[in-house]
Design a protein around this motif. Sequence first.
Motif, mmCIF file in Angstrom:
data_model
loop_
_atom_site.group_PDB
_atom_site.id
_atom_site.type_symbol
_atom_site.label_atom_id
_atom_site.label_comp_id
_atom_site.label_asym_id
_atom_site.label_seq_id
_atom_site.Cartn_x
_atom_site.Cartn_y
_atom_site.Cartn_z
ATOM 1 N N CYS A 57 0.830 -1.212 0.000
ATOM 2 C CA CYS A 57 0.000 0.000 0.000
ATOM 3 C C CYS A 57 0.861 1.258 0.000
ATOM 4 O O CYS A 57 0.579 2.222 -0.732
ATOM 5 N N TYR A 103 2.941 1.538 -3.380
ATOM 6 C CA TYR A 103 1.998 1.794 -4.470
ATOM 7 C C TYR A 103 1.581 3.262 -4.449
ATOM 8 O O TYR A 103 1.565 3.937 -5.492
ATOM 9 N N SER A 104 1.269 3.771 -3.272
ATOM 10 C CA SER A 104 0.850 5.169 -3.141
ATOM 11 C C SER A 104 1.987 6.119 -3.491
ATOM 12 O O SER A 104 1.809 7.086 -4.247
ATOM 13 N N SER A 119 3.341 5.977 -7.306
ATOM 14 C CA SER A 119 2.374 6.438 -8.309
ATOM 15 C C SER A 119 2.278 7.958 -8.378
ATOM 16 O O SER A 119 1.837 8.507 -9.400
ATOM 17 N N MET A 140 -8.419 9.149 -11.416
ATOM 18 C CA MET A 140 -7.282 8.574 -10.696
ATOM 19 C C MET A 140 -7.608 8.328 -9.223
ATOM 20 O O MET A 140 -7.156 7.342 -8.641
ATOM 21 N N CYS A 174 -9.615 5.190 -9.118
ATOM 22 C CA CYS A 174 -8.721 4.051 -9.313
ATOM 23 C C CYS A 174 -7.964 3.732 -8.027
ATOM 24 O O CYS A 174 -7.883 2.568 -7.605
ATOM 25 N N TYR A 175 -7.423 4.756 -7.400
ATOM 26 C CA TYR A 175 -6.632 4.567 -6.174
ATOM 27 C C TYR A 175 -7.474 3.945 -5.066
ATOM 28 O O TYR A 175 -7.047 2.999 -4.396
ATOM 29 N N LYS A 176 -8.664 4.463 -4.866
ATOM 30 C CA LYS A 176 -9.540 3.949 -3.808
ATOM 31 C C LYS A 176 -9.903 2.488 -4.064
ATOM 32 O O LYS A 176 -9.935 1.673 -3.140
ATOM 33 N N LEU A 206 -1.204 4.276 -11.659
ATOM 34 C CA LEU A 206 -2.140 3.902 -10.601
ATOM 35 C C LEU A 206 -2.943 2.656 -10.948
ATOM 36 O O LEU A 206 -3.374 1.915 -10.068
ATOM 37 N N TYR A 210 -5.002 -2.304 -10.758
ATOM 38 C CA TYR A 210 -6.455 -2.144 -10.851
ATOM 39 C C TYR A 210 -7.010 -3.360 -11.575
ATOM 40 O O TYR A 210 -6.839 -3.525 -12.785
#
Length: 226
Positions: free
Chosen positions: A46, A49-50, A53, A83, A86-88, A170, A174
């Motif tokens: 997590c 990735y955050s 991105s 975006m 997508c992130y959520k 991001l 997904y």
Amino acid sequence: MVPYETIEEAEAALGRGLSVAEKVWFKYSANKSDFLLHCHNILFLCFFYSLASLPYVFIELHRPNKFNKYKIQPKVENTLRDMIKCYKYVIHTFVLSVGPLQIISYPTIKLLGIRTDLSLPSVWELLFQLLVYVIIEDFSNYWIHRLLHGPWAYENIHKVHHEYKAPIGLAAPYAHWAEILILGFPSFLGPALVPGHIVTYWLWFVLRQLEAIETHSGDTNTKRRP
């Protein structure tokens, strides 16, 4: 968990002094169970990735026109709203799919022999294991990805990943929750066949995540043909 109370006790038991890296590892892991160390993986996924991105989000929103030649699909734009959505979705999938998998896979990790002791891998051991992991993951991921493009698998699972027609970093993870788990198998296969230290295990999954973000960024380092 390291079976020593102090660094001095560890050095006496091992019959040698600890390196700087080993002392850092001791201070971090001494009071943490192996299970807790294993569960760090979802936190790293997590976090990186955050973090990784973010530059691609900035580039997508504030790209100078002269850099459009490096964008694979320059006429398609992803909005900030796209975006965030997508992130959520990705974080939600990580927590509800990968998180439980991390918990139930702990006995397998212990059985395979992924260790948490003070003997950190050498640079050469680390590089060799990562190379093996890359080769195994690349080969197995290719064939599983091909299967996901079959009629049934694409319609029921893989098409979620292709909702973003213009790729962005991001959107690398997904995907349908089942695809996240299925494609986790190639990444896990290398450490399963060539187990090492949990630090190598962490590093491998972080690097795999960074590579996926870069390849889904929608940019190329060569000028796009007109």
